[in-house]
Design a protein around this motif. Structure first.
Motif, mmCIF file in Angstrom:
data_model
loop_
_atom_site.group_PDB
_atom_site.id
_atom_site.type_symbol
_atom_site.label_atom_id
_atom_site.label_comp_id
_atom_site.label_asym_id
_atom_site.label_seq_id
_atom_site.Cartn_x
_atom_site.Cartn_y
_atom_site.Cartn_z
ATOM 1 N N LEU A 94 -1.734 41.435 -17.846
ATOM 2 C CA LEU A 94 -2.009 42.293 -16.697
ATOM 3 C C LEU A 94 -1.029 42.022 -15.564
ATOM 4 O O LEU A 94 -0.548 42.935 -14.902
ATOM 5 C CB LEU A 94 -3.444 42.072 -16.217
ATOM 6 C CG LEU A 94 -4.538 42.546 -17.184
ATOM 7 C CD1 LEU A 94 -5.899 42.142 -16.664
ATOM 8 C CD2 LEU A 94 -4.470 44.054 -17.373
ATOM 9 N N GLU A 95 -0.716 40.734 -15.336
ATOM 10 C CA GLU A 95 0.221 40.390 -14.284
ATOM 11 C C GLU A 95 1.609 40.947 -14.594
ATOM 12 O O GLU A 95 2.273 41.531 -13.743
ATOM 13 C CB GLU A 95 0.292 38.867 -14.130
ATOM 14 C CG GLU A 95 1.271 38.425 -13.047
ATOM 15 C CD GLU A 95 1.369 36.912 -12.944
ATOM 16 O OE1 GLU A 95 2.237 36.439 -12.200
ATOM 17 O OE2 GLU A 95 0.598 36.219 -13.627
ATOM 18 N N LYS A 96 2.042 40.794 -15.848
ATOM 19 C CA LYS A 96 3.360 41.301 -16.229
ATOM 20 C C LYS A 96 3.374 42.825 -16.196
ATOM 21 O O LYS A 96 4.357 43.449 -15.793
ATOM 22 C CB LYS A 96 3.717 40.809 -17.635
ATOM 23 C CG LYS A 96 5.183 41.028 -17.988
ATOM 24 C CD LYS A 96 6.093 40.179 -17.126
ATOM 25 C CE LYS A 96 7.554 40.440 -17.440
ATOM 26 N NZ LYS A 96 8.458 39.622 -16.638
ATOM 27 N N GLY A 97 2.274 43.457 -16.607
ATOM 28 C CA GLY A 97 2.194 44.909 -16.577
ATOM 29 C C GLY A 97 2.311 45.447 -15.171
ATOM 30 O O GLY A 97 3.005 46.434 -14.911
ATOM 31 N N ALA A 98 1.631 44.793 -14.215
ATOM 32 C CA ALA A 98 1.717 45.231 -12.822
ATOM 33 C C ALA A 98 3.140 45.085 -12.294
ATOM 34 O O ALA A 98 3.623 45.901 -11.510
ATOM 35 C CB ALA A 98 0.749 44.416 -11.978
ATOM 36 N N GLU A 99 3.825 44.054 -12.748
ATOM 37 C CA GLU A 99 5.218 43.845 -12.321
ATOM 38 C C GLU A 99 6.139 44.923 -12.881
ATOM 39 O O GLU A 99 7.084 45.358 -12.226
ATOM 40 C CB GLU A 99 5.662 42.457 -12.797
ATOM 41 C CG GLU A 99 7.121 42.132 -12.527
ATOM 42 C CD GLU A 99 7.518 40.829 -13.200
ATOM 43 O OE1 GLU A 99 8.647 40.751 -13.726
ATOM 44 O OE2 GLU A 99 6.698 39.894 -13.209
ATOM 45 N N LEU A 100 5.847 45.379 -14.114
ATOM 46 C CA LEU A 100 6.724 46.353 -14.767
ATOM 47 C C LEU A 100 6.491 47.786 -14.310
ATOM 48 O O LEU A 100 7.388 48.614 -14.410
ATOM 49 C CB LEU A 100 6.533 46.286 -16.282
ATOM 50 C CG LEU A 100 7.272 45.188 -17.022
ATOM 51 C CD1 LEU A 100 6.883 45.197 -18.492
ATOM 52 C CD2 LEU A 100 8.773 45.353 -16.897
ATOM 53 N N LEU A 101 5.283 48.097 -13.827
ATOM 54 C CA LEU A 101 4.961 49.484 -13.501
ATOM 55 C C LEU A 101 6.004 50.156 -12.613
ATOM 56 O O LEU A 101 6.416 51.291 -12.886
ATOM 57 C CB LEU A 101 3.578 49.570 -12.843
ATOM 58 C CG LEU A 101 2.401 49.687 -13.800
ATOM 59 C CD1 LEU A 101 1.094 49.647 -13.028
ATOM 60 C CD2 LEU A 101 2.479 50.971 -14.609
ATOM 61 N N PRO A 102 6.463 49.512 -11.535
ATOM 62 C CA PRO A 102 7.450 50.193 -10.683
ATOM 63 C C PRO A 102 8.797 50.408 -11.373
ATOM 64 O O PRO A 102 9.634 51.165 -10.881
ATOM 65 C CB PRO A 102 7.600 49.239 -9.489
ATOM 66 C CG PRO A 102 6.388 48.368 -9.523
ATOM 67 C CD PRO A 102 6.042 48.228 -10.965
ATOM 68 N N LYS A 103 9.036 49.735 -12.504
ATOM 69 C CA LYS A 103 10.342 49.811 -13.162
ATOM 70 C C LYS A 103 10.345 50.778 -14.348
ATOM 71 O O LYS A 103 11.318 50.840 -15.089
ATOM 72 C CB LYS A 103 10.745 48.412 -13.659
ATOM 73 C CG LYS A 103 10.763 47.359 -12.564
ATOM 74 C CD LYS A 103 11.060 45.982 -13.153
ATOM 75 C CE LYS A 103 10.975 44.903 -12.082
ATOM 76 N NZ LYS A 103 11.209 43.556 -12.631
ATOM 77 N N ILE A 104 9.248 51.504 -14.544
ATOM 78 C CA ILE A 104 9.154 52.387 -15.703
ATOM 79 C C ILE A 104 10.220 53.467 -15.645
ATOM 80 O O ILE A 104 10.377 54.163 -14.646
ATOM 81 C CB ILE A 104 7.758 53.033 -15.790
ATOM 82 C CG1 ILE A 104 6.721 51.977 -16.139
ATOM 83 C CG2 ILE A 104 7.732 54.149 -16.822
ATOM 84 C CD1 ILE A 104 5.304 52.471 -16.099
ATOM 85 N N LYS A 105 10.967 53.576 -16.721
ATOM 86 C CA LYS A 105 12.017 54.579 -16.824
ATOM 87 C C LYS A 105 11.739 55.440 -18.044
ATOM 88 O O LYS A 105 11.711 54.939 -19.159
ATOM 89 C CB LYS A 105 13.382 53.902 -16.964
ATOM 90 C CG LYS A 105 14.544 54.859 -17.157
ATOM 91 C CD LYS A 105 15.851 54.079 -17.337
ATOM 92 C CE LYS A 105 17.019 55.021 -17.631
ATOM 93 N NZ LYS A 105 16.907 55.674 -18.935
ATOM 94 N N PRO A 106 11.521 56.730 -17.852
ATOM 95 C CA PRO A 106 11.248 57.583 -19.013
ATOM 96 C C PRO A 106 12.478 57.753 -19.888
ATOM 97 O O PRO A 106 13.624 57.645 -19.421
ATOM 98 C CB PRO A 106 10.823 58.907 -18.384
ATOM 99 C CG PRO A 106 11.476 58.917 -17.044
ATOM 100 C CD PRO A 106 11.524 57.483 -16.594
ATOM 101 N N VAL A 107 12.245 57.996 -21.167
ATOM 102 C CA VAL A 107 13.314 58.214 -22.143
ATOM 103 C C VAL A 107 13.179 59.640 -22.675
ATOM 104 O O VAL A 107 12.070 60.100 -22.947
ATOM 105 C CB VAL A 107 13.206 57.203 -23.302
ATOM 106 C CG1 VAL A 107 14.273 57.458 -24.352
ATOM 107 C CG2 VAL A 107 13.293 55.773 -22.777
#
Length: 336
Positions: A166-179
């Motif tokens: 959950l902690e890592k997921g919250a960190e990644l959310l702002p970095k989501i890049k669609p393909v």
């Protein structure tokens, strides 16, 4: 001739749980009529996979995968390609044990998990997913969110369990890049932006049971979810809806059943890593196929919900009230 069983166990999994309980587990399989031996996996690549294949080719009747989801995935990959595929049993000893959760196998008591072999209604045939030359039994996934499983250190997973993800997921959310992708599935096609794709064989995804609540073990189909949304706000809204099981009709996703799926990134510079049962399984483009009722598995059949099994014999009736669905702790108000 007496039947033979081989326990393939990870000696370091789950604080060395299996090593501590092996002396009590071996007699259980002997009581069930199996001449039983054990193999401790090593740090060598594909240790569990190679031993599972060897035991199957030698004619063993039962292979017990004892460890985490990684050990289980290796055992599946060892026996799935073979003509003679032994029955498989599972003793969970890892961090998440997603597949054991779906099969209602006790995850905190190795002795109780082993004793399922003594039950009357104890086994059924399950679907297996094929992805290129690899196999999976729970989920295939690709996209930014799935990459977090590669980045959480193993000691962190052991100590903090789901909190690490959950902690890592919250960190990644702002970095989501669609393909930009092309996805072909059972004669249909989607072409456009995608942030995440799931192909599920069970209803347990990361320990959550509402994300694919209608998944069946043996119907010959994946439950496929394509997430088109990529904004931080939109992803948070979708995650909240998914945890409540109210996401299936949301226009920001595609939610459907499919037997054959092919995923192709449209931009050659975009890398789309594929995660199979929590482990890296190669890069797209990749084809996926559901192998219907390919393996026979020992499970807690009496507690699996009826709609998760489509081809049980009439004598395997279960009371629906024995199955308690995952508790929904999120508020009931919709996020829009």
């Amino acid at each position: 001739m007496r039947k033979r069983a081989r326990i393939i166990y990870n000696p370091t999994s789950g604080r060395e749980t299996m090593r501590q309980h092996l002396v009590d587990i071996l007699p259980i399989y002997e009581q069930a009529g199996y001449e039983t031996s054990a193999f401790a996996t090593t740090a060598a690549p594909n240790s569990a996979k190679n031993e599972a294949r060897r035991a199957a080719e030698e004619g063993f009747d039962l292979i017990v995968a004892a460890g985490g989801d990684g050990t289980l995935n290796e055992v599946v990959n060892g026996i799935a390609p073979l003509k003679h595929r032994p029955t498989m049993a599972i003793i969970p000893a890892g961090t998440t044990n997603d597949y054991a959760r779906a099969l209602r196998i006790p995850r905190d008591d190795p002795i109780a998990a082993a004793r399922l072999i003594l039950h009357k209604n104890k086994d059924f045939k399950i679907d297996i997913g094929q992805a290129g030359d690899n196999y999976f039994m729970n989920i295939a996934a690709g996209g930014t969110l799935t990459e977090l499983t590669y980045d959480v250190p193993s000691d962190m997973k052991l100590l903090f369990g789901y909190l690490a993800y959950l902690e890592k997921g919250a960190e990644l959310l702002p970095k989501i890049k669609p393909v930009e992708v092309n996805v072909k599935y059972d004669g249909q096609e989607y072409e456009g932006k995608m942030s995440t794709i799931f192909l599920a064989l069970t209803n347990s995804v990361g320990g959550f049971e509402q994300i694919v609540p209608d998944a069946a073990f043996d119907d010959g189909n994946f439950t496929m979810i394509i997430v088109k949304e990529s904004s931080l706000t939109g992803m948070l809204q979708l995650m909240a809806k998914a945890l409540r099981g109210t996401h299936r009709d949301d226009p920001r996703i595609i939610y459907t059943k499919a037997k054959d799926v092919e995923i192709t990134p449209l931009n050659k510079d975009d890398r789309l890593m594929i995660n199979l049962d929590g482990e890296y399984g190669g890069d797209a483009p990749m084809k996926f196929h559901d192998l219907r009722q390919h393996l026979n598995v020992i499970a807690n059949v009496d507690e699996i919900p009826d709609d998760a099994l489509t081809d049980l014999s009439p004598d395997m009736k279960r009371a629906e009230d024995d199955f308690v669905r995952g508790v929904n702790e999120l508020p009931k108000t919709e996020n829009k």
